[in-house]
Design a protein around this motif. Structure first.
Motif, PDB file in Angstrom:
ATOM      1  N   TYR A  43      20.705  29.264  14.705  1.00  0.00           N
ATOM      2  CA  TYR A  43      21.405  28.746  13.531  1.00  0.00           C
ATOM      3  C   TYR A  43      20.608  29.094  12.262  1.00  0.00           C
ATOM      4  O   TYR A  43      21.148  29.612  11.288  1.00  0.00           O
ATOM      5  N   MET A  44      19.294  28.852  12.355  1.00  0.00           N
ATOM      6  CA  MET A  44      18.422  29.157  11.220  1.00  0.00           C
ATOM      7  C   MET A  44      18.406  30.661  10.947  1.00  0.00           C
ATOM      8  O   MET A  44      18.516  31.098   9.793  1.00  0.00           O
ATOM      9  N   LEU A  45      18.299  31.456  12.016  1.00  0.00           N
ATOM     10  CA  LEU A  45      18.280  32.914  11.849  1.00  0.00           C
ATOM     11  C   LEU A  45      19.550  33.398  11.151  1.00  0.00           C
ATOM     12  O   LEU A  45      19.496  34.250  10.258  1.00  0.00           O
ATOM     13  N   GLY A  46      20.693  32.834  11.567  1.00  0.00           N
ATOM     14  CA  GLY A  46      21.962  33.218  10.949  1.00  0.00           C
ATOM     15  C   GLY A  46      21.920  33.010   9.443  1.00  0.00           C
ATOM     16  O   GLY A  46      22.340  33.878   8.664  1.00  0.00           O
ATOM     17  N   ALA A  47      21.387  31.861   9.035  1.00  0.00           N
ATOM     18  CA  ALA A  47      21.319  31.558   7.603  1.00  0.00           C
ATOM     19  C   ALA A  47      20.383  32.530   6.882  1.00  0.00           C
ATOM     20  O   ALA A  47      20.702  33.038   5.800  1.00  0.00           O
ATOM     21  N   TYR A  48      19.228  32.798   7.474  1.00  0.00           N
ATOM     22  CA  TYR A  48      18.272  33.718   6.833  1.00  0.00           C
ATOM     23  C   TYR A  48      18.833  35.134   6.760  1.00  0.00           C
ATOM     24  O   TYR A  48      18.701  35.810   5.736  1.00  0.00           O
ATOM     25  N   PHE A  49      19.440  35.578   7.869  1.00  0.00           N
ATOM     26  CA  PHE A  49      20.054  36.914   7.867  1.00  0.00           C
ATOM     27  C   PHE A  49      21.092  37.000   6.754  1.00  0.00           C
ATOM     28  O   PHE A  49      21.129  37.968   5.989  1.00  0.00           O
ATOM     29  N   ALA A  50      21.938  35.966   6.652  1.00  0.00           N
ATOM     30  CA  ALA A  50      23.009  36.000   5.658  1.00  0.00           C
ATOM     31  C   ALA A  50      22.437  36.069   4.250  1.00  0.00           C
ATOM     32  O   ALA A  50      22.905  36.847   3.410  1.00  0.00           O
ATOM     33  N   LEU A  62      30.482  40.451   3.266  1.00  0.00           N
ATOM     34  CA  LEU A  62      29.840  41.526   4.017  1.00  0.00           C
ATOM     35  C   LEU A  62      28.522  41.035   4.624  1.00  0.00           C
ATOM     36  O   LEU A  62      28.216  41.295   5.795  1.00  0.00           O
ATOM     37  N   GLY A  63      27.771  40.305   3.801  1.00  0.00           N
ATOM     38  CA  GLY A  63      26.502  39.748   4.274  1.00  0.00           C
ATOM     39  C   GLY A  63      26.727  38.832   5.466  1.00  0.00           C
ATOM     40  O   GLY A  63      25.991  38.865   6.451  1.00  0.00           O
ATOM     41  N   ALA A  64      27.783  38.003   5.385  1.00  0.00           N
ATOM     42  CA  ALA A  64      28.072  37.065   6.462  1.00  0.00           C
ATOM     43  C   ALA A  64      28.415  37.806   7.752  1.00  0.00           C
ATOM     44  O   ALA A  64      27.934  37.459   8.835  1.00  0.00           O
ATOM     45  N   ILE A  65      29.230  38.867   7.620  1.00  0.00           N
ATOM     46  CA  ILE A  65      29.626  39.621   8.824  1.00  0.00           C
ATOM     47  C   ILE A  65      28.417  40.293   9.456  1.00  0.00           C
ATOM     48  O   ILE A  65      28.191  40.206  10.676  1.00  0.00           O
ATOM     49  N   LEU A  66      27.592  40.933   8.610  1.00  0.00           N
ATOM     50  CA  LEU A  66      26.387  41.580   9.128  1.00  0.00           C
ATOM     51  C   LEU A  66      25.462  40.555   9.782  1.00  0.00           C
ATOM     52  O   LEU A  66      24.880  40.812  10.845  1.00  0.00           O
ATOM     53  N   ALA A  67      25.344  39.376   9.156  1.00  0.00           N
ATOM     54  CA  ALA A  67      24.446  38.349   9.689  1.00  0.00           C
ATOM     55  C   ALA A  67      24.924  37.883  11.057  1.00  0.00           C
ATOM     56  O   ALA A  67      24.132  37.662  11.973  1.00  0.00           O
ATOM     57  N   MET A  68      26.258  37.757  11.215  1.00  0.00           N
ATOM     58  CA  MET A  68      26.778  37.321  12.501  1.00  0.00           C
ATOM     59  C   MET A  68      26.486  38.359  13.582  1.00  0.00           C
ATOM     60  O   MET A  68      26.083  38.023  14.696  1.00  0.00           O
ATOM     61  N   LEU A  69      26.688  39.639  13.221  1.00  0.00           N
ATOM     62  CA  LEU A  69      26.384  40.704  14.172  1.00  0.00           C
ATOM     63  C   LEU A  69      24.895  40.687  14.517  1.00  0.00           C
ATOM     64  O   LEU A  69      24.505  40.842  15.676  1.00  0.00           O
ATOM     65  N   ALA A  70      24.061  40.471  13.501  1.00  0.00           N
ATOM     66  CA  ALA A  70      22.615  40.462  13.734  1.00  0.00           C
ATOM     67  C   ALA A  70      22.212  39.322  14.657  1.00  0.00           C
ATOM     68  O   ALA A  70      21.379  39.503  15.550  1.00  0.00           O
ATOM     69  N   THR A  71      22.821  38.116  14.476  1.00  0.00           N
ATOM     70  CA  THR A  71      22.465  37.014  15.383  1.00  0.00           C
ATOM     71  C   THR A  71      22.984  37.291  16.788  1.00  0.00           C
ATOM     72  O   THR A  71      22.329  36.936  17.761  1.00  0.00           O
ATOM     73  N   LEU A  72      24.132  37.951  16.882  1.00  0.00           N
ATOM     74  CA  LEU A  72      24.653  38.327  18.198  1.00  0.00           C
ATOM     75  C   LEU A  72      23.634  39.204  18.924  1.00  0.00           C
ATOM     76  O   LEU A  72      23.265  38.943  20.079  1.00  0.00           O
ATOM     77  N   VAL A  73      23.148  40.238  18.216  1.00  0.00           N
ATOM     78  CA  VAL A  73      22.161  41.137  18.813  1.00  0.00           C
ATOM     79  C   VAL A  73      20.874  40.382  19.128  1.00  0.00           C
ATOM     80  O   VAL A  73      20.310  40.510  20.220  1.00  0.00           O
ATOM     81  N   ALA A  74      20.428  39.550  18.166  1.00  0.00           N
ATOM     82  CA  ALA A  74      19.194  38.787  18.379  1.00  0.00           C
ATOM     83  C   ALA A  74      19.323  37.916  19.624  1.00  0.00           C
ATOM     84  O   ALA A  74      18.401  37.844  20.451  1.00  0.00           O
ATOM     85  N   GLY A  75      20.495  37.274  19.780  1.00  0.00           N
ATOM     86  CA  GLY A  75      20.704  36.415  20.938  1.00  0.00           C
ATOM     87  C   GLY A  75      20.664  37.204  22.234  1.00  0.00           C
ATOM     88  O   GLY A  75      20.046  36.783  23.217  1.00  0.00           O
ATOM     89  N   MET A  76      21.302  38.386  22.238  1.00  0.00           N
ATOM     90  CA  MET A  76      21.326  39.170  23.466  1.00  0.00           C
ATOM     91  C   MET A  76      19.935  39.693  23.818  1.00  0.00           C
ATOM     92  O   MET A  76      19.529  39.684  24.981  1.00  0.00           O
ATOM     93  N   ALA A 199      25.879  34.008  18.326  1.00  0.00           N
ATOM     94  CA  ALA A 199      26.680  34.401  17.164  1.00  0.00           C
ATOM     95  C   ALA A 199      27.386  33.187  16.554  1.00  0.00           C
ATOM     96  O   ALA A 199      27.466  33.059  15.329  1.00  0.00           O
ATOM     97  N   LEU A 200      27.884  32.285  17.409  1.00  0.00           N
ATOM     98  CA  LEU A 200      28.537  31.075  16.900  1.00  0.00           C
ATOM     99  C   LEU A 200      27.542  30.204  16.136  1.00  0.00           C
ATOM    100  O   LEU A 200      27.856  29.675  15.059  1.00  0.00           O
ATOM    101  N   ALA A 201      26.323  30.071  16.699  1.00  0.00           N
ATOM    102  CA  ALA A 201      25.293  29.291  16.005  1.00  0.00           C
ATOM    103  C   ALA A 201      24.954  29.952  14.676  1.00  0.00           C
ATOM    104  O   ALA A 201      24.798  29.273  13.649  1.00  0.00           O
ATOM    105  N   GLY A 202      24.838  31.286  14.703  1.00  0.00           N
ATOM    106  CA  GLY A 202      24.533  32.008  13.466  1.00  0.00           C
ATOM    107  C   GLY A 202      25.618  31.808  12.428  1.00  0.00           C
ATOM    108  O   GLY A 202      25.343  31.604  11.243  1.00  0.00           O
TER     109      GLY A 202
END
Lengths: 305, 323
Positions: A43-50, A62-76, A199-202
């Motif tokens: 959740y925290m990572l999602g906010a920082y990425f965004a 755009l930032g939000a979409i990229l951040a969600m993708l980034a948390t998805l990758v980070a989670g995997m 990704a949902l948490a992000g």
């Protein structure tokens, strides 16, 4: 009355955020049987990425979409590197291991982004308020949060109940050995589920970011609230998580808004405000305790298990 | 073959025995070291180690031996601490009142909350103990007279008469040490008594224990209350040690710390929580001296213990696990 409706909407909005966190937690809990204290870190990572991506691309969306993708990758990645090795261990080892991850992520964020918090500002079109009812102005952004989450919830429902992947997820929840024996790549499935939860948490983190500041440890208190939601709803049940998130969000918000005033009728002002503050912070835990005492398996206990 | 195996087991057991004795000796000698080097810091650090060992030991009584994973155990540190702090604020500094109250209030809380929580099991038990601890946390935050969110200073340590002055750091250290030894003895006797057999049996198979005719609920509740009482005393010691009480004493991350200590050290072993508390606190302290980002190393280390070690650090000391 208008104030009450406004608080009710705030409650719904908080409930939506809690649902995004709780949906991931309950999937991971129910299917992988993993107690994940590091969920708040995602959740925290999602906010920082965004905050970073929005500053970089100069666009919130755009930032939000990229951040969600980034948390998805980070989670995997996290699942493959670390979490995967915890499945066969006991719940207490999960607590120990994911507590370690929580410490690690807090420190990592401090190393990368520094100890000071970040802010994520909204685009101007989301800053205004709309008049929902005569005299009731409500911030657009909060409505956006509610809308986005409802879409995500519908998407989750369709994925889990109507697609092949969802069928595998449900099958995995009720008997993972059997699903594995039937030739399904369980490892990959778990990685996907964990990534989805991340990704949902992000998403929850990045949507909350403009309302609160982006700071280290922001995931810790809301993580506990999300655990409350998961527990009240019944572990493993997405439907339960949705209902419980709405209830908890409303109890918390409405409690904060009205309990001090109600007490004020009987007590002095300072006593009412301090007692009211405690009582309203306690309300969701009280609710959970009552639910568990009456129904030890939560509101919607998962049918299997 | 068989005798050889037994000899190896005996040797391994000796390793564990040696380590445990060494730990006790080291703890006993800390004030001597502090006096020789003039390092009051070592005293402060190790007093903390001992007090949190006591708390982790009490948690392990229910968690390791009883299978009751409480995620709200730090609440007793708070109750014990607030018993001392509130009485001190109201002018009652006698330790003969404060400490029994700390123990009694914790035991009472454990009795009431335990009776409700023990209706649930598994992950739900973890969550409901957390819920009650959070409620206590917010009650403490609302006590404006006693500092609210910020907490308050405890200006006078518990008073046991002029001859027994807890402001004397060495004396206070040995008081804590003596309490820890007494608690270790108590837990050891408990776990190996008939009562302890029932508790351990309940952990492995509660339904079977009930079928044999044991009222397992009552046994578990008594165990829960004993653990709470011990940890309440640890809370009273902690308030005396830091001269400060605040709701943060019972924040959920503190309960997490206690679980981490017990699991890290090894839950099946009497000395596990002691080993865990010592390792955790000394690592935290040591790492923060060599790096600005201690948790960057501590976190993965905890993860590695969770993944690779069976029975925590104690598991490294050899096979002979009791169950």
């Amino acid at each position: 009355m208008l104030y009450f409706i406004e608080q009710l909407l705030n409650g719904v909005q908080l409930g939506m955020l809690l649902f995004l966190l709780a949906a991931g937690l309950t999937l991971i809990f129910g299917i992988m049987d993993l107690v994940n204290l590091a969920h708040g870190s995602l959740y925290m990572l999602g906010a920082y990425f965004a905050a970073s991506f929005a500053a970089w691309t100069d666009s919130f969306v755009l930032g939000a979409i990229l951040a969600m993708l980034a948390t998805l990758v980070a989670g995997m990645v996290l699942e493959v590197v670390a979490i995967r090795r915890l499945y066969t261990r006991s719940h207490l080892d999960h607590v120990l291991g994911t507590f370690g991850l929580l410490l690690f992520f807090n420190e990592l964020v401090r190393l990368i982004w520094g100890p000071a918090g970040l802010t994520l500002s909204l685009p101007s079109e989301m800053l205004s308020a709309v008049e929902l009812l005569p005299g009731l102005y409500y911030p657009i952004y909060r409505l956006v949060i509610i809308g986005v989450t409802l879409v995500v919830a519908a998407f989750l429902y369709i994925v889990v109940m109507r697609t092949r992947i969802g069928m595998l997820i449900r099958a995995g929840a009720s008997n993972r050995e059997m699903v594995g024996a039937l030739g399904v790549n369980i490892k990959l499935l778990y990685t996907l589920i964990f990534g989805l939860g991340a990704a949902l948490a992000g998403l929850a983190g990045l949507m909350q970011a403009p309302i609160l500041t982006v700071q280290i440890g922001m995931g810790e208190n809301i993580l506990i609230s999300a655990f409350v939601v998961v527990t009240i709803g019944g572990i493993g049940s997405i439907r339960g998580a949705f209902v419980a998130a709405l209830i908890v969000g409303m109890v918390d918000t409405v409690g904060r808004a009205f309990v001090p005033d109600l007490l004020h009728a009987y007590l002095s002002e300072s006593a009412a405000s301090s007692l009211g503050r405690s009582l309203s912070s306690m309300s969701m835990y009280l609710l959970m305790a009552i639910v568990l005492v009456v129904r030890p398996g939560g509101l919607f206990p998962a049918a299997s298990k | 073959m068989n005798t050889q195996f037994d000899r190896r087991r005996a040797a391994l057991f000796n390793l564990r025995f040696t380590v445990n004795v060494a730990l006790v000796v080291i703890l006993a000698l800390v004030p001597v070291y502090a006096a020789l080097t003039g390092s009051s810091f070592a005293m402060t650090l190790f007093t903390r180690v001992i007090i949190l060992s006591l708390a982790a030991l009490s948690l392990n009584l229910i968690m390791g031996f009883g299978g009751m994973v409480s995620f709200g155990h730090a609440v007793y540190l708070g109750i014990g601490g607030y018993a001392v702090g509130i009485l001190a604020k109201e002018g009652i500094t006698s330790g003969f009142v404060q400490w029994p109250l700390a123990i009694g209030a914790s035991a009472f809380y454990a009795l009431v909350v335990g009776a409700l929580c023990l209706r649930t099991r598994g992950v739900y038990f973890i969550m409901i103990t957390l819920a009650f601890a959070q409620m206590a946390y917010y009650v403490a935050s609302g006590l404006d007279r006693y500092g609210g969110d910020d907490g308050q200073t405890v200006y006078h340590r518990s008073n046991f008469g002029a001859a027994f002055d807890l402001n004397n750091k060495t004396l206070f250290y040995y008081v804590c040490f003596a309490v820890l030894l007494a608690a270790l003895y108590l837990v050891w006797r408990l776990v190996n008594s008939r009562f302890g057999m029932v508790i351990r049996g309940t952990r492995s198979n509660e339904r079977r224990m009930r079928a044999i005719g044991f009222p397992t609920f009552r046994y578990k509740l008594v165990c829960f209350v004993i653990a709470g009482a011990i940890c309440g005393l640890a809370g009273a010691l902690l308030a005396n040690h830091t001269n400060f009480i605040s709701p943060a004493m019972m924040h959920w991350t503190r309960s997490g710390d206690l679980i981490v200590m017990a699991v890290l050290g090894g839950m099946q072993a009497l000395f596990g929580p002691l080993i865990g508390a010592m390792t955790f606190l000394l690592l935290e302290e040591g790492l923060s001296r060599v790096t600005e980002y201690p948790d960057l190393f501590l976190g993965p280390l905890l993860l590695a213990v969770a993944i690779y070690l069976n029975g925590g650090i104690d598991g490294l000391l050899g096979g002979a696990r009791r169950d």
